[in-house]
Design an enzyme around this catalytic site. Structure first.
Site, PDB file in Angstrom:
ATOM      1  N   TYR A 117       0.823  -1.221   0.000  1.00  0.00           N
ATOM      2  CA  TYR A 117       0.000   0.000   0.000  1.00  0.00           C
ATOM      3  C   TYR A 117       0.856   1.269   0.000  1.00  0.00           C
ATOM      4  O   TYR A 117       0.434   2.302  -0.472  1.00  0.00           O
ATOM      5  CB  TYR A 117      -0.910   0.031   1.234  1.00  0.00           C
ATOM      6  CG  TYR A 117      -2.253  -0.626   1.059  1.00  0.00           C
ATOM      7  CD1 TYR A 117      -2.356  -1.928   0.576  1.00  0.00           C
ATOM      8  CD2 TYR A 117      -3.425   0.050   1.381  1.00  0.00           C
ATOM      9  CE1 TYR A 117      -3.593  -2.533   0.435  1.00  0.00           C
ATOM     10  CE2 TYR A 117      -4.668  -0.556   1.236  1.00  0.00           C
ATOM     11  CZ  TYR A 117      -4.743  -1.846   0.762  1.00  0.00           C
ATOM     12  OH  TYR A 117      -5.971  -2.433   0.626  1.00  0.00           O
TER      13      TYR A 117
ATOM     14  N   LYS B 225       3.196 -15.176   1.865  1.00  0.00           N
ATOM     15  CA  LYS B 225       3.397 -15.862   0.579  1.00  0.00           C
ATOM     16  C   LYS B 225       4.907 -16.066   0.458  1.00  0.00           C
ATOM     17  O   LYS B 225       5.556 -15.620  -0.492  1.00  0.00           O
ATOM     18  CB  LYS B 225       2.795 -15.009  -0.548  1.00  0.00           C
ATOM     19  CG  LYS B 225       2.753 -15.673  -1.906  1.00  0.00           C
ATOM     20  CD  LYS B 225       1.698 -16.753  -2.038  1.00  0.00           C
ATOM     21  CE  LYS B 225       1.852 -17.473  -3.378  1.00  0.00           C
ATOM     22  NZ  LYS B 225       1.029 -18.685  -3.492  1.00  0.00           N
TER      23      LYS B 225
ATOM     24  N   ASP C  80      -2.867 -18.170  -0.222  1.00  0.00           N
ATOM     25  CA  ASP C  80      -3.842 -18.850  -1.105  1.00  0.00           C
ATOM     26  C   ASP C  80      -4.533 -19.987  -0.345  1.00  0.00           C
ATOM     27  O   ASP C  80      -5.751 -20.127  -0.359  1.00  0.00           O
ATOM     28  CB  ASP C  80      -3.178 -19.349  -2.402  1.00  0.00           C
ATOM     29  CG  ASP C  80      -1.849 -20.050  -2.182  1.00  0.00           C
ATOM     30  OD1 ASP C  80      -1.344 -20.074  -1.030  1.00  0.00           O
ATOM     31  OD2 ASP C  80      -1.302 -20.606  -3.152  1.00  0.00           O
TER      32      ASP C  80
ATOM     33  N   ASP D 282      -6.402  -7.005   3.974  1.00  0.00           N
ATOM     34  CA  ASP D 282      -7.537  -6.337   3.318  1.00  0.00           C
ATOM     35  C   ASP D 282      -8.443  -7.384   2.673  1.00  0.00           C
ATOM     36  O   ASP D 282      -9.657  -7.387   2.855  1.00  0.00           O
ATOM     37  CB  ASP D 282      -6.995  -5.366   2.255  1.00  0.00           C
ATOM     38  CG  ASP D 282      -8.118  -4.672   1.498  1.00  0.00           C
ATOM     39  OD1 ASP D 282      -9.058  -4.196   2.153  1.00  0.00           O
ATOM     40  OD2 ASP D 282      -8.061  -4.633   0.251  1.00  0.00           O
TER      41      ASP D 282
ATOM     42  N   ASP E  65     -12.346  -9.127   4.165  1.00  0.00           N
ATOM     43  CA  ASP E  65     -13.625  -9.111   3.421  1.00  0.00           C
ATOM     44  C   ASP E  65     -14.184 -10.526   3.334  1.00  0.00           C
ATOM     45  O   ASP E  65     -15.375 -10.759   3.492  1.00  0.00           O
ATOM     46  CB  ASP E  65     -13.442  -8.565   1.997  1.00  0.00           C
ATOM     47  CG  ASP E  65     -13.717  -7.067   1.928  1.00  0.00           C
ATOM     48  OD1 ASP E  65     -13.428  -6.377   2.930  1.00  0.00           O
ATOM     49  OD2 ASP E  65     -14.220  -6.589   0.896  1.00  0.00           O
TER      50      ASP E  65
HETATM   51  C1  IPM Z   1     -10.416  -1.293   4.010  1.00  0.00           C
HETATM   52  C2  IPM Z   1     -10.686  -0.619   2.696  1.00  0.00           C
HETATM   53  C3  IPM Z   1      -9.546   0.347   2.396  1.00  0.00           C
HETATM   54  C4  IPM Z   1      -8.262  -0.455   2.280  1.00  0.00           C
HETATM   55  C5  IPM Z   1      -9.750   1.253   1.175  1.00  0.00           C
HETATM   56  C6  IPM Z   1     -11.046   2.035   1.242  1.00  0.00           C
HETATM   57  C7  IPM Z   1      -8.590   2.161   0.941  1.00  0.00           C
HETATM   58  O1  IPM Z   1     -10.868  -1.555   1.702  1.00  0.00           O
HETATM   59  O2  IPM Z   1     -10.257  -0.581   5.024  1.00  0.00           O
HETATM   60  O3  IPM Z   1     -10.374  -2.526   4.041  1.00  0.00           O
HETATM   61  O4  IPM Z   1      -7.954  -0.996   1.211  1.00  0.00           O
HETATM   62  O5  IPM Z   1      -7.553  -0.547   3.277  1.00  0.00           O
HETATM   63 MG    MG Z   2     -10.952  -3.581   2.388  1.00  0.00          MG
END
Ligand code: IPM
Ligand code: MG
Length: 368
Positions: free
Chosen positions: A143, A194, A226, A250, A254
């Site tokens: 990042y 990884k 993975d 990240d 999710d």
């Molecule tokens: C998160 C989001 C952020 C990230 C974005 C909005 C920059 O997806 O906090 O998970 O990638 O960190």
């Molecule tokens: Mg995110």
């Protein structure tokens, strides 16, 4: 005597504004009903700040928020700003706060609340009693690594590039947080990398192994990302605390959110080293600004309210407020109230603001 605490509220864009309104109700309730006096400072970030100030976060806002005790953020972004150059996009505002305040440890709990066990797309037996904590490194890795950019390399050819970089110190500090956290839970820590392909995560693995010697009570395991993504949906209960890099965290968080039924339920805390007079914590839902449902009073405010609860636990050491909010939410879900994202047959569909009111009503039932 009342203790006064200063909180920055950054609603952001899209549904951020609506869920922030509901969080404000809860903060007002805490202000009125506990010994804490809450001073709330509201500012703009992301797309709204781009529209007003031509930047996703002004230096003045950054300075103001850095002088408060904690930040509570809604969400940033939206299609309107997607055409802008990279450094002008709403997400840059968020990343700037994380980087500038050095909020390197991102805690993302994924817990399956009993009343929501049927909201997940996974079978109830797979996710029953799930309670995992993903600890994501937040201020380094791909990042923020340099060099980065898009370069023209010939007439018809461009090159886009980013750098995945980690130093020993960066890995050590997130590692120590992860080991310490794991030792207060089930004493199992899984580090995800990884290392079979990427040198920077080979270093990650070596450093995690090396600091594990300081935590003999914690059992450390390693997994490639993975495989980890597959294991998370195959048998998530094998995990307790996970520690991983910025981008892997990240993605995996999710994925983990869907185990719990909805991204609308997942809170997070981003924490840095405590330095006197400088804010070291930001709390935000894991979900985004959901432009498709913004302004419709449909969004689920619970991830932000749960983030607010985390703030009272981690920044203000008010475990009682934390558990009271959590209990209130479970009780509401038990009674069958659901926003659209977690709604299913036989439940009572409620709007964003109704959900906020329900939390207040539940908190009212039993004063702290
Ligand atoms: C998160 C989001 C952020 C990230 C974005 C909005 C920059 O997806 O906090 O998970 O990638 O960190
Ligand atoms: Mg995110």
């Amino acid at each position: 005597m009342n203790k006064s605490i200063k909180i920055s509220l950054l609603p952001g864009d899209g549904i951020g504004k609506e869920i922030a309104e509901e969080s404000k109700k809860i903060l007002n309730w805490i202000d009125k009903n506990t010994k804490l006096e809450i001073i709330l400072q509201e500012d703009i970030v992301g797309g709204e700040s781009i529209d007003k100030n031509n930047t996703p976060l002004t230096d003045k806002t950054l300075e103001k928020i850095s002088e408060t005790d904690a930040i509570l953020l809604g969400a940033v972004g939206g299609p309107k700003w997607e055409i802008l150059p990279f450094d002008k996009r709403p997400e840059r505002g968020l990343l700037k706060i994380r980087k500038d305040l050095d909020l390197f440890a991102n805690l993302r709990p994924a817990t399956v609340l009993k009343p929501l066990i049927n909201s997940s797309t996974l079978k109830p037996k797979v996710i029953k009693d799930l309670d995992i904590l993903i600890i994501r490194e937040l201020t380094s890795g791909i990042y923020f690594g340099e060099p980065r950019g898009v370069k023209k390399i010939s007439e018809n050819e461009k090159k886009g590039f980013n750098t995945l970089v980690y130093t020993t110190t960066e890995i050590e500090r997130i590692g120590h947080i992860a080991f310490k956290t794991a030792s207060t839970r089930s004493k199992k820590l899984c580090s995800i990398d990884k290392a079979n392909v990427l040198e920077s995560t080979e270093l990650w693995r070596d450093v995690m192994t090396s600091i594990s010697k300081n935590y003999p009570d914690v059992e450390l395991s390693h997994m490639y990302v993975d495989n980890a993504s597959m294991q998370l949906v195959r048998n998530p209960n094998q995990f307790d605390v996970i520690v991983t890099t910025n981008m892997f965290g990240d993605i995996l968080s999710d994925c983990a959110s869907m185990l719990t039924g909805s991204l609308g339920m997942l809170p997070s805390a981003s924490i840095g080293k405590k330095t006197e007079g400088r804010c070291n914590a930001m709390y935000e839902p894991v979900h985004g600004s959901a432009p498709d449902i913004a302004g419709k009073n449909q969004a689920n405010p619970l991830a932000m309210i749960l983030s607010l609860a985390m703030m009272f636990k981690y920044t203000f050491s008010k475990e009682d407020i934390y558990s009271k909010i959590n209990k209130a939410i479970i009780s509401i879900l038990d009674k069958g109230y659901r926003t659209k994202d977690i709604h299913s047959k036989n439940n009572k569909l409620v709007s964003t603001s109704e959900m906020g009111d329900l939390v207040i009503k539940e908190l009212e039932n039993e004063k702290i």
